[in-house]
Scaffold this motif. Sequence first.
Motif, PDB file in Angstrom:
ATOM      1  N   VAL A 114      23.614  28.815 -39.502  1.00 54.65           N
ATOM      2  CA  VAL A 114      24.453  28.145 -40.369  1.00 54.65           C
ATOM      3  C   VAL A 114      25.753  27.576 -39.509  1.00 54.65           C
ATOM      4  N   ASP A 115      26.364  28.161 -38.049  1.00 56.53           N
ATOM      5  CA  ASP A 115      27.572  27.552 -37.382  1.00 56.53           C
ATOM      6  C   ASP A 115      26.745  25.753 -36.317  1.00 56.53           C
ATOM      7  N   ARG A 116      25.766  26.418 -36.394  1.00 55.11           N
ATOM      8  CA  ARG A 116      24.303  25.559 -35.457  1.00 55.11           C
ATOM      9  C   ARG A 116      24.097  24.407 -36.326  1.00 55.11           C
ATOM     10  N   LEU A 117      23.529  24.165 -37.614  1.00 54.71           N
ATOM     11  CA  LEU A 117      23.568  23.498 -38.961  1.00 54.71           C
ATOM     12  C   LEU A 117      24.756  22.373 -39.282  1.00 54.71           C
ATOM     13  N   CYS A 118      25.630  23.422 -39.483  1.00 52.40           N
ATOM     14  CA  CYS A 118      27.161  22.460 -39.465  1.00 52.40           C
ATOM     15  C   CYS A 118      27.191  21.360 -38.650  1.00 52.40           C
ATOM     16  N   ASP A 119      26.780  21.373 -36.977  1.00 49.92           N
ATOM     17  CA  ASP A 119      27.150  20.667 -36.036  1.00 49.92           C
ATOM     18  C   ASP A 119      25.893  19.448 -36.116  1.00 49.92           C
ATOM     19  N   ARG A 120      24.944  20.155 -36.569  1.00 45.73           N
ATOM     20  CA  ARG A 120      23.535  19.201 -36.944  1.00 45.73           C
ATOM     21  C   ARG A 120      23.923  18.305 -37.717  1.00 45.73           C
ATOM     22  N   TYR A 121      25.062  18.545 -39.306  1.00 48.16           N
ATOM     23  CA  TYR A 121      25.068  17.662 -39.854  1.00 48.16           C
ATOM     24  C   TYR A 121      26.181  16.404 -39.753  1.00 48.16           C
ATOM     25  N   LEU A 122      27.290  17.168 -39.183  1.00 52.90           N
ATOM     26  CA  LEU A 122      28.944  16.682 -38.724  1.00 52.90           C
ATOM     27  C   LEU A 122      27.960  14.974 -37.930  1.00 52.90           C
ATOM     28  N   ASN A 123      27.242  15.175 -36.535  1.00 55.57           N
ATOM     29  CA  ASN A 123      26.832  15.002 -35.928  1.00 55.57           C
ATOM     30  C   ASN A 123      25.414  13.688 -36.541  1.00 55.57           C
ATOM     31  N   GLU A 124      24.376  14.317 -36.776  1.00 59.17           N
ATOM     32  CA  GLU A 124      23.531  12.837 -37.667  1.00 59.17           C
ATOM     33  C   GLU A 124      23.776  12.971 -38.867  1.00 59.17           C
ATOM     34  N   GLY A 125      24.671  13.887 -40.174  1.00 59.50           N
ATOM     35  CA  GLY A 125      24.405  13.162 -41.246  1.00 59.50           C
ATOM     36  C   GLY A 125      25.699  11.888 -41.282  1.00 59.50           C
ATOM     37  N   PRO A 126      25.831  10.995 -40.553  1.00 62.02           N
ATOM     38  CA  PRO A 126      26.598  10.092 -40.682  1.00 62.02           C
ATOM     39  C   PRO A 126      25.641   9.123 -40.149  1.00 62.02           C
ATOM     40  N   LEU A 127      24.821   9.179 -39.595  1.00 60.77           N
ATOM     41  CA  LEU A 127      23.706   8.141 -39.964  1.00 60.77           C
ATOM     42  C   LEU A 127      22.621   8.409 -40.714  1.00 60.77           C
ATOM     43  N   ASN A 145      34.639  23.689 -40.498  1.00 61.26           N
ATOM     44  CA  ASN A 145      34.962  24.382 -39.594  1.00 61.26           C
ATOM     45  C   ASN A 145      35.820  25.487 -39.592  1.00 61.26           C
ATOM     46  N   ARG A 146      36.980  25.370 -41.008  1.00 58.47           N
ATOM     47  CA  ARG A 146      38.142  27.130 -40.686  1.00 58.47           C
ATOM     48  C   ARG A 146      37.418  27.786 -41.921  1.00 58.47           C
ATOM     49  N   HIS A 147      36.196  27.159 -42.458  1.00 55.03           N
ATOM     50  CA  HIS A 147      35.984  28.203 -43.343  1.00 55.03           C
ATOM     51  C   HIS A 147      34.509  28.390 -43.568  1.00 55.03           C
ATOM     52  N   VAL A 148      33.118  27.677 -43.282  1.00 54.21           N
ATOM     53  CA  VAL A 148      32.090  27.927 -43.212  1.00 54.21           C
ATOM     54  C   VAL A 148      31.656  28.907 -41.580  1.00 54.21           C
TER      55      VAL A 148
END
Length: 429
Positions: A114-127, A145-148
């Motif tokens: 889930v941690d790595r998925l958060c990174d991908r979503y926040l980095n690739e999602g805006p594209l 970042n603060r909860h999940v």
Amino acid sequence: MSVQLNFREVDLLVSRHVDLSDDVIEHSEIPSMGEIRLWDQQLKGLHVRVWPSGRKSFCVRWCAGRKACLHTIGSYGNPWNTTDARTKAAEFLALNRKHFNQPLLAPTKDSLTVDRLCDRYLNEGPLTKMDKRASSWRIDAMNLNRHVRVLIGHLPAADLKKSDVAQMLKDIMDGRTAGDFRTRWRGLARVRGGRGSAERTLTAFKAMLNWAIAQDLLSANPAKSLSVPKAPPRERFLSDAEAICLFATLKAREEDGSINSKHANLIRLLLLTGARKSELMALRWEEVEFARNGILLSPERTKSGRHNGIRRIPLNTAAKEILSLLEPKPRGFVFPSACSSSNHMTGIQKTWKRICQDAQLGNMRLHDLRHSFASFAIANGENIVVIADVLGHASTRMTERYLHLRDDHLNALSERTGQRILSGIGVQQ
């Protein structure tokens, strides 16, 4: 030394993915509380743990089923450096290969946490979600970042169960992720949890899982059917007497120099226009059109811009007079920061808190000034469709929430009905 991790015991954990080097570690931020983890982008599992004491240790993590395990390699600089730690971590992972799924390869559906998925979503999602505002992405990042990350970041995303997400929401509502977060220089965010935080986090989390399904990273969304009980709506707005007291207090405090005059004018404009705080705080002179008696905001500058397009905020005579006193310029912020004209003003909450105390407004929020504008318009008999347009709502359904703020028309209906009943009884008698 290897231990089994229980991430629920971590009160404040911040994870960042970087290209680990001695220079990055040497200049890494020291947390005021909790812990920061710097994850290596080259070798999955290798990371540096940074504590408030300044101690930094190389560690390696691997997953054995649903259990996250941690091995400490040693302290940074005494005697370990990044190159030696990366070599040692690779050797350790090779010896324990049976406990995890291909740690040296790119994340797959089975290995993506889930941690790595958060990174991908926040980095690739805006594209892939280009119509989503930058401010909305920042809010999603804060909630994730603060909860999940803190509560379930270590779990494999593909193995998430509905019960995992439900437990996360309960922990947020119970305040398990509460804490103080440094946001910028002199910036502090106080996170207290509760139903509101849980609801916002669930919205961001559902959006992330739906994005992951669209990207073929996940096959199901375990949070799809979950919801958070909504808190009772706030019914706070200014009465006529309170509005008079507010303006009088602003004038008195402005004259004695105890508050910033720009803060006072911003508060006045919030009530006189019904605009959102973010819309006026970052207002630029290029967006103000005195000739057309209005403010024009581009879609990305307003909450409903995605649905409504350009937002026009009408300026009444009083609002125009206030803006005229602010020395209009060809360009730049209407409310610039005292430190730099390249940034807009911040820190109005302290001023508002003092004004509420002096004017005896209780727990009134700045956003309640927007509610007050709507309630005054409704009390004045204005059309709800026009009010929705002025407030910038995507539909009148949003505006209908304000109908309960003024009960004058309800009292009038009750009075007419009572008179009719008494009149009927009188005729029969």
